[in-house]
Write a protein that holds these residues in place. Structure first.
Motif, PDB file in Angstrom:
ATOM      1  N   LEU A  49      -1.999 -38.971 -36.033  1.00 21.58           N
ATOM      2  CA  LEU A  49      -3.183 -38.184 -36.364  1.00 21.58           C
ATOM      3  C   LEU A  49      -3.394 -38.268 -37.874  1.00 21.58           C
ATOM      4  O   LEU A  49      -2.425 -38.267 -38.638  1.00 21.58           O
ATOM      5  N   TYR A  50      -4.644 -38.293 -38.317  1.00 17.76           N
ATOM      6  CA  TYR A  50      -4.915 -38.515 -39.737  1.00 17.76           C
ATOM      7  C   TYR A  50      -6.276 -37.945 -40.100  1.00 17.76           C
ATOM      8  O   TYR A  50      -7.136 -37.733 -39.242  1.00 17.76           O
ATOM      9  N   SER A  51      -6.461 -37.690 -41.386  1.00 16.84           N
ATOM     10  CA  SER A  51      -7.760 -37.237 -41.885  1.00 16.84           C
ATOM     11  C   SER A  51      -8.569 -38.449 -42.325  1.00 16.84           C
ATOM     12  O   SER A  51      -8.055 -39.561 -42.451  1.00 16.84           O
ATOM     13  N   MET A  69      -1.922 -29.616 -34.450  1.00 17.68           N
ATOM     14  CA  MET A  69      -3.299 -29.514 -34.945  1.00 17.68           C
ATOM     15  C   MET A  69      -3.416 -30.193 -36.300  1.00 17.68           C
ATOM     16  O   MET A  69      -2.526 -30.082 -37.142  1.00 17.68           O
ATOM     17  N   ILE A  70      -4.512 -30.904 -36.503  1.00 16.63           N
ATOM     18  CA  ILE A  70      -4.835 -31.471 -37.814  1.00 16.63           C
ATOM     19  C   ILE A  70      -6.329 -31.315 -38.038  1.00 16.63           C
ATOM     20  O   ILE A  70      -7.122 -31.378 -37.087  1.00 16.63           O
ATOM     21  N   GLY A  71      -6.726 -31.061 -39.274  1.00 16.06           N
ATOM     22  CA  GLY A  71      -8.149 -30.844 -39.557  1.00 16.06           C
ATOM     23  C   GLY A  71      -8.508 -31.232 -40.969  1.00 16.06           C
ATOM     24  O   GLY A  71      -7.641 -31.526 -41.803  1.00 16.06           O
ATOM     25  N   ASP A  72      -9.808 -31.214 -41.233  1.00 14.72           N
ATOM     26  CA  ASP A  72     -10.332 -31.618 -42.543  1.00 14.72           C
ATOM     27  C   ASP A  72     -11.592 -30.819 -42.825  1.00 14.72           C
ATOM     28  O   ASP A  72     -12.578 -30.915 -42.097  1.00 14.72           O
ATOM     29  N   GLY A 108      -6.728 -28.643 -51.780  1.00 12.89           N
ATOM     30  CA  GLY A 108      -7.542 -29.500 -50.939  1.00 12.89           C
ATOM     31  C   GLY A 108      -8.034 -28.796 -49.696  1.00 12.89           C
ATOM     32  O   GLY A 108      -7.806 -27.607 -49.497  1.00 12.89           O
ATOM     33  N   GLY A 109      -8.681 -29.595 -48.834  1.00 19.25           N
ATOM     34  CA  GLY A 109      -9.275 -29.037 -47.626  1.00 19.25           C
ATOM     35  C   GLY A 109      -8.655 -29.532 -46.342  1.00 19.25           C
ATOM     36  O   GLY A 109      -9.103 -29.167 -45.263  1.00 19.25           O
ATOM     37  N   ASP A 110      -7.636 -30.410 -46.426  1.00 21.72           N
ATOM     38  CA  ASP A 110      -6.958 -30.838 -45.201  1.00 21.72           C
ATOM     39  C   ASP A 110      -6.034 -29.732 -44.698  1.00 21.72           C
ATOM     40  O   ASP A 110      -5.521 -28.922 -45.489  1.00 21.72           O
ATOM     41  N   LEU A 111      -5.801 -29.698 -43.411  1.00 23.25           N
ATOM     42  CA  LEU A 111      -4.947 -28.681 -42.824  1.00 23.25           C
ATOM     43  C   LEU A 111      -4.237 -29.241 -41.599  1.00 23.25           C
ATOM     44  O   LEU A 111      -4.712 -30.207 -40.986  1.00 23.25           O
ATOM     45  N   ILE A 153      -5.536 -36.962 -48.259  1.00 26.41           N
ATOM     46  CA  ILE A 153      -4.970 -37.884 -47.276  1.00 26.41           C
ATOM     47  C   ILE A 153      -3.834 -37.175 -46.543  1.00 26.41           C
ATOM     48  O   ILE A 153      -2.838 -36.793 -47.163  1.00 26.41           O
ATOM     49  N   THR A 154      -4.016 -36.993 -45.261  1.00 29.88           N
ATOM     50  CA  THR A 154      -2.995 -36.351 -44.432  1.00 29.88           C
ATOM     51  C   THR A 154      -2.699 -37.239 -43.228  1.00 29.88           C
ATOM     52  O   THR A 154      -3.617 -37.700 -42.560  1.00 29.88           O
ATOM     53  N   VAL A 155      -1.423 -37.479 -42.978  1.00 33.55           N
ATOM     54  CA  VAL A 155      -0.990 -38.283 -41.837  1.00 33.55           C
ATOM     55  C   VAL A 155       0.096 -37.511 -41.094  1.00 33.55           C
ATOM     56  O   VAL A 155       1.041 -37.005 -41.710  1.00 33.55           O
TER      57      VAL A 155
END
Length: 573
Positions: free
Chosen positions: A509-511, A391-394, A374-377, A566-568
């Motif tokens: 924080l979430y995508s 840090m959180i990203g998409d 996937g592309g979430d980070l 989906i990232t939380v």
């Protein structure tokens, strides 16, 4: 814009521009800027237009695509009419609409539009045929074939009676172009005692187009050559094509159908008659030969024949005749599944394996990808014994491209994570991504630094979802910033904000896979549902908050397929 102020410029500047070009001996002046509302300085602008006598002014139609057909394009009404005080002194007026193709690219322009049973010319087409010595009343349209101007000059049209734009080169390479303010400064140089920036003698006998070229302007369209091509460049290309009598001609559907059938028969014959090991080579040779011929026709004669459908058809025929390789392909597919598993493990290796031990801060995170990769980070960095970075990203897009871009973004983040404020880090990341990446992807990102000693957090956001703050009494607030574009697109500014927190506060924080998750009815989970859920998380641990969000999203989606990663991440202080 930097020197004259925000757009639109005052009309007296346009008047001065017309005076400058007229004094320099310009042959024709064409505005790709519409003037539909009265402004201060209109009288002077109109007087300058009348004095020059060679100015073409535009208007914009609202097109009626529902009733338009292959013979002509209709207009419903004026979307932006031209003030009468400008139309009267102008040498000519016309519309400046462009009609994008289904993929959003501008490849063709209708030379005339019918409105209230009368034909109106495209502004650039009108200027070009006038400069060739013809008049619009001499124009005759042969639907789907050509536009006849006078008795000798013709403009070829495609099957929907549009002129195909012959872009001579990428923007900035085909035509001379000048800064608006540099021309004004050069014209006024004698009065102001300044050295002129431009030799205005270069404009003698020139055809001058005036329009917006700023990257973020609304008059920039995708073209076959570039992702963003200024509208004024489209008009300049049309004028250049008409004046030089160099047009692109699209082959009609019958010729394309004939080519399609011939290529299908040839591919079927070669695939069937050739030995297995040479069948694919033969197919590539045929495809390559056909593409080469199509390129030569386009380059030397301006003839545009279909390439996509013949190539796809040839591929389809080849697949049909090689269906016996199904077992082998199945084995390859199994191998690919194993490689995807390996790729997933490699991708996870870029994410933090352990959460740093920061006194008084409880962090938990969970990521579920829509595909194998996937592309979430996200990342968690211990800046010192009193500060923790989150840090959180998409990444835009899915699959392998997004996963590779994600790995690059994480690596760059770690290189800059401790260099300055949160906004400094995002700015440096953005500059590096813009400079090094040409994939067309970008990443939204939030970076927060928790100052344990002073009980506050600073944060910057690059186009990402706002952070949800749940204070100890259950109130929910969304943390956002004024400035912050997605990283990897263009250079920009990033705002930095600070927020004090109380013991027991939870940051979530979430995508966008959370808020954009859909159920079987096509409804989105949405920010409102997430905020409502946040109010019920008062007193929860970070893990309980993460699990609650994931559970709520998947219960809402039900049997609907997961469309996005989906990232939380939850941080409880």
């Amino acid at each position: 814009i930097e020197k004259l102020g925000k757009w639109p410029f005052p009309r007296n500047y346009h008047a001065l521009m017309v005076e400058a070009l007229d004094a320099a001996g310009a042959d024709t002046i064409i505005f790709d800027i519409f003037f539909s509302e009265s402004k201060e300085g209109d009288e002077g602008f109109a007087a300058a237009i009348a004095e020059a006598g060679n100015v073409y002014m535009p208007y914009v139609f609202e097109l009626d695509f529902m009733n338009s057909d292959k013979t002509r394009v209709y207009a419903k009404e004026y979307a932006a009419s031209l003030l009468e005080m400008f139309s009267e002194p102008a040498e000519g007026t016309g519309y400046i609409n462009v009609v994008p193709d289904m993929d959003g690219k501008v490849r063709r322009v209708p030379p005339v539009i019918e409105y209230e049973e009368e034909f109106y010319p495209h502004l650039t087409v009108l200027a070009a045929i006038n400069d060739l010595g013809y008049d619009f009343k001499d124009v005759k349209i042969v639907p789907g074939k050509k536009m006849i101007v006078g008795k000798k000059f013709t403009i070829p049209l495609d099957e929907i009676s549009s002129m195909i734009v012959d872009y001579p080169d990428a923007w900035g390479k085909a035509f001379r172009h000048y800064s608006y303010v540099d021309i004004l400064q050069s014209y006024l140089s004698n009065a102001t005692g300044q050295e002129p920036l431009i030799d205005l003698g270069e404009f003698e006998d020139a055809v001058c187009f005036i329009g917006l070229t700023a990257t973020a302007s609304p008059d920039a369209h995708p073209s076959p050559l570039e992702r963003l091509y200024p509208g004024v460049g489209v008009h300049t290309s049309i004028y250049d094509s008409i004046i030089k009598n160099t047009f692109l001609i699209r082959s009609n559907k019958w010729w394309n159908l004939f080519i399609l059938i011939v290529m299908w028969i040839l591919t079927a014959y070669v695939t069937e008659k050739s030995r297995k090991r040479f069948a694919l080579i033969s197919l590539f040779l045929i495809m390559g030969g056909y593409i080469f011929i199509a390129f030569l026709l386009f380059w030397l004669a301006g003839i545009w024949i279909d390439v996509f459908y013949p190539v796809i058809t040839m591929t389809g025929v080849y697949i049909i005749f090689t269906f016996k390789k199904y077992v082998t392909e199945s084995q390859k597919r199994e191998l690919m599944e194993k490689e995807l598993d390996i790729a997933k493990d490699i991708q996870r290796s870029f994410l933090p394996k352990e959460i740093p031990d920061a006194g008084g801060i409880d962090v938990n995170v969970k990521m579920i990808t829509a595909k194998r990769v996937g592309g979430d980070l996200y990342d968690i960095v211990q800046l010192d014994d009193k500060r923790l970075g989150i840090m959180i990203g998409d990444v835009s897009g899915k699959g392998f491209p997004a996963a590779l871009y994600m790995a690059e973004a994480v690596s760059i983040f770690r290189a800059f994570a401790q260099e300055g404020t949160v906004s400094d880090v995002l700015s440096k990341m953005n500059n590096r991504l813009v400079k090094e990446s040409d994939s067309g992807l970008f990443v939204t990102l939030t970076y927060m630094i928790f100052d344990i000693e002073h009980a506050k957090t600073s944060f910057a956001i690059g186009g990402h979802m706002p952070t949800m703050l749940i204070d100890p009494d259950g109130d929910v607030d969304l943390l956002n910033v004024e400035e912050g574009i997605p990283l990897g697109m263009i250079e920009g500014e990033f705002s930095r904000k600070e927020r004090d927190y109380k013991p027991g506060s939870i940051f979530v924080l979430y995508s966008d896979g959370v808020t954009e998750a859909m159920n079987t009815k096509g409804e989105m989970f949405g920010q409102e549902r997430l905020s409502e859920l946040g109010r019920s998380l008062k007193g929860a641990t970070a893990k309980e908050a993460v699990d609650a969000v994931h559970k709520a999203v998947f219960n809402f989606a039900g049997r609907a397929d997961q469309y996005d990663d989906i990232t939380v991440m939850a941080v409880k202080v």
